[in-house]
Scaffold this motif. Structure first.
Motif, PDB file in Angstrom:
ATOM      1  N   ARG A 155      -1.201  16.221 -10.827  1.00 36.99           N
ATOM      2  CA  ARG A 155      -1.464  16.755  -9.492  1.00 36.99           C
ATOM      3  C   ARG A 155      -2.418  15.851  -8.706  1.00 36.99           C
ATOM      4  N   GLY A 156      -1.978  15.461  -7.528  1.00 39.13           N
ATOM      5  CA  GLY A 156      -2.809  14.657  -6.630  1.00 39.13           C
ATOM      6  C   GLY A 156      -2.861  13.185  -6.967  1.00 39.13           C
ATOM      7  N   GLU A 157      -2.152  12.740  -7.996  1.00 39.14           N
ATOM      8  CA  GLU A 157      -2.205  11.336  -8.400  1.00 39.14           C
ATOM      9  C   GLU A 157      -0.942  10.609  -7.951  1.00 39.14           C
ATOM     10  N   TYR A 158      -1.116   9.388  -7.495  1.00 31.97           N
ATOM     11  CA  TYR A 158      -0.016   8.560  -7.025  1.00 31.97           C
ATOM     12  C   TYR A 158      -0.016   7.237  -7.763  1.00 31.97           C
ATOM     13  N   LEU A 159       1.177   6.693  -7.945  1.00 36.61           N
ATOM     14  CA  LEU A 159       1.336   5.376  -8.555  1.00 36.61           C
ATOM     15  C   LEU A 159       1.651   4.392  -7.436  1.00 36.61           C
ATOM     16  N   ALA A 160       0.754   3.453  -7.227  1.00 40.16           N
ATOM     17  CA  ALA A 160       0.912   2.464  -6.156  1.00 40.16           C
ATOM     18  C   ALA A 160       1.524   1.184  -6.719  1.00 40.16           C
TER      19      ALA A 160
ATOM     20  N   GLN B  32     -13.322   6.421  -7.993  1.00 42.07           N
ATOM     21  CA  GLN B  32     -11.870   6.467  -8.174  1.00 42.07           C
ATOM     22  C   GLN B  32     -11.236   5.596  -7.097  1.00 42.07           C
ATOM     23  N   VAL B  33      -9.951   5.401  -7.203  1.00 42.32           N
ATOM     24  CA  VAL B  33      -9.232   4.646  -6.182  1.00 42.32           C
ATOM     25  C   VAL B  33      -8.650   5.656  -5.195  1.00 42.32           C
ATOM     26  N   PHE B  34      -9.045   5.521  -3.916  1.00 49.09           N
ATOM     27  CA  PHE B  34      -8.594   6.436  -2.876  1.00 49.09           C
ATOM     28  C   PHE B  34      -7.787   5.682  -1.832  1.00 49.09           C
ATOM     29  N   MET B  35      -6.761   6.359  -1.314  1.00 47.56           N
ATOM     30  CA  MET B  35      -5.978   5.829  -0.199  1.00 47.56           C
ATOM     31  C   MET B  35      -6.444   6.552   1.056  1.00 47.56           C
ATOM     32  N   ARG B  36      -6.807   5.790   2.083  1.00 53.01           N
ATOM     33  CA  ARG B  36      -7.282   6.377   3.333  1.00 53.01           C
ATOM     34  C   ARG B  36      -6.306   6.058   4.448  1.00 53.01           C
TER      35      ARG B  36
ATOM     36  N   THR C 188       0.824  -1.221   0.000  1.00 50.79           N
ATOM     37  CA  THR C 188       0.000   0.000   0.000  1.00 50.79           C
ATOM     38  C   THR C 188       0.849   1.259   0.000  1.00 50.79           C
ATOM     39  N   ILE C 189       2.061   1.170  -0.553  1.00 50.12           N
ATOM     40  CA  ILE C 189       2.886   2.363  -0.691  1.00 50.12           C
ATOM     41  C   ILE C 189       2.645   2.964  -2.070  1.00 50.12           C
ATOM     42  N   ALA C 190       2.895   4.265  -2.189  1.00 51.78           N
ATOM     43  CA  ALA C 190       2.668   4.936  -3.467  1.00 51.78           C
ATOM     44  C   ALA C 190       3.643   6.092  -3.625  1.00 51.78           C
ATOM     45  N   HIS C 191       3.924   6.422  -4.876  1.00 55.37           N
ATOM     46  CA  HIS C 191       4.837   7.505  -5.231  1.00 55.37           C
ATOM     47  C   HIS C 191       4.085   8.521  -6.079  1.00 55.37           C
ATOM     48  N   LYS C 192       4.355   9.801  -5.844  1.00 59.34           N
ATOM     49  CA  LYS C 192       3.683  10.884  -6.558  1.00 59.34           C
ATOM     50  C   LYS C 192       4.059  10.866  -8.036  1.00 59.34           C
TER      51      LYS C 192
ATOM     52  N   ARG D 115       1.933  -2.524  -8.151  1.00 61.55           N
ATOM     53  CA  ARG D 115       1.218  -3.210  -9.238  1.00 61.55           C
ATOM     54  C   ARG D 115       0.598  -2.227 -10.234  1.00 61.55           C
ATOM     55  N   GLN D 116       1.248  -1.064 -10.404  1.00 59.74           N
ATOM     56  CA  GLN D 116       0.873  -0.038 -11.386  1.00 59.74           C
ATOM     57  C   GLN D 116      -0.556   0.484 -11.229  1.00 59.74           C
ATOM     58  N   GLN D 117      -1.044   0.536 -10.014  1.00 56.49           N
ATOM     59  CA  GLN D 117      -2.384   1.052  -9.733  1.00 56.49           C
ATOM     60  C   GLN D 117      -2.291   2.547  -9.437  1.00 56.49           C
ATOM     61  N   LYS D 118      -3.150   3.336 -10.081  1.00 46.74           N
ATOM     62  CA  LYS D 118      -3.181   4.778  -9.841  1.00 46.74           C
ATOM     63  C   LYS D 118      -4.219   5.075  -8.773  1.00 46.74           C
ATOM     64  N   ALA D 119      -3.837   5.932  -7.819  1.00 45.25           N
ATOM     65  CA  ALA D 119      -4.721   6.239  -6.697  1.00 45.25           C
ATOM     66  C   ALA D 119      -4.546   7.697  -6.294  1.00 45.25           C
ATOM     67  N   LYS D 120      -5.498   8.180  -5.516  1.00 47.36           N
ATOM     68  CA  LYS D 120      -5.448   9.531  -4.977  1.00 47.36           C
ATOM     69  C   LYS D 120      -5.610   9.458  -3.463  1.00 47.36           C
ATOM     70  N   ILE D 121      -5.099  10.480  -2.787  1.00 53.08           N
ATOM     71  CA  ILE D 121      -5.289  10.560  -1.341  1.00 53.08           C
ATOM     72  C   ILE D 121      -6.713  11.008  -1.075  1.00 53.08           C
ATOM     73  N   PHE D 122      -7.350  10.382  -0.107  1.00 55.10           N
ATOM     74  CA  PHE D 122      -8.726  10.725   0.249  1.00 55.10           C
ATOM     75  C   PHE D 122      -8.780  12.186   0.710  1.00 55.10           C
ATOM     76  N   PRO D 123      -9.738  12.995   0.219  1.00 53.80           N
ATOM     77  CA  PRO D 123      -9.778  14.426   0.539  1.00 53.80           C
ATOM     78  C   PRO D 123      -9.864  14.764   2.027  1.00 53.80           C
ATOM     79  N   ALA D 124     -10.389  13.884   2.856  1.00 49.59           N
ATOM     80  CA  ALA D 124     -10.507  14.161   4.288  1.00 49.59           C
ATOM     81  C   ALA D 124      -9.214  13.870   5.047  1.00 49.59           C
ATOM     82  N   SER D 125      -8.200  13.371   4.363  1.00 52.07           N
ATOM     83  CA  SER D 125      -6.934  13.042   5.006  1.00 52.07           C
ATOM     84  C   SER D 125      -6.171  14.311   5.389  1.00 52.07           C
ATOM     85  N   THR D 126      -5.385  14.217   6.457  1.00 51.12           N
ATOM     86  CA  THR D 126      -4.618  15.386   6.916  1.00 51.12           C
ATOM     87  C   THR D 126      -3.452  15.712   5.985  1.00 51.12           C
ATOM     88  N   VAL D 127      -2.980  14.755   5.188  1.00 49.56           N
ATOM     89  CA  VAL D 127      -1.870  15.005   4.267  1.00 49.56           C
ATOM     90  C   VAL D 127      -2.354  15.306   2.843  1.00 49.56           C
TER      91      VAL D 127
END
Length: 114
Positions: free
Chosen positions: A10-15, A47-51, A2-6, A17-29
């Motif tokens: 903007r706002g998109e991360y590559l996790a 969309q795919v969100f990381m919480r 469950t690690i990802a790189h920016k 197994r080549q999965q694209k995800a975004k940080i959940f808007p309610a997250s502090t980061v």
């Protein structure tokens, strides 16, 4: 896994197994946009969100992942400065490149070839 790189987008991360995800808007980061993150859970809605996300350093991944890491060595060459054969290593975890070009001592990889 469950690690990802920016990415450049903007706002998109590559996790892993080549999965694209975004940080959940309610997250502090969410507004900080750190280069590396680790998520507690990944949720797929429209969309795919990381919480429950935390900022991490790539060195932490290397020290924690251990045997899960894959190493690819390329461009072996002679170093006059050190008097040894050097090569570059690409380190990845589940297809996600952690370090793209790290200089290493090639004799530890393949003594006969070096």
């Amino acid at each position: 896994s469950t690690i990802a790189h920016k990415t450049e987008n903007r706002g998109e991360y590559l996790a892993a197994r080549q999965q694209k995800a975004k940080i959940f808007p309610a997250s502090t980061v969410f507004k900080q946009i750190p280069p590396w993150v680790m998520a507690f859970e990944v949720v797929e809605t429209s969309q795919v969100f990381m919480r429950t996300v935390a900022k991490i350093e790539p060195e932490w991944i290397i020290s924690a992942a251990g045997d899960l890491l894959k190493y690819h060595y390329f461009e072996p060459h002679w170093s006059k400065k050190t008097g040894r054969v050097k090569a570059y290593a690409q380190i990845s975890l589940f297809g996600l490149i952690i370090i793209s070009k790290q200089l290493t001592n090639y004799e530890q990889v393949n003594l006969v070839e070096s």
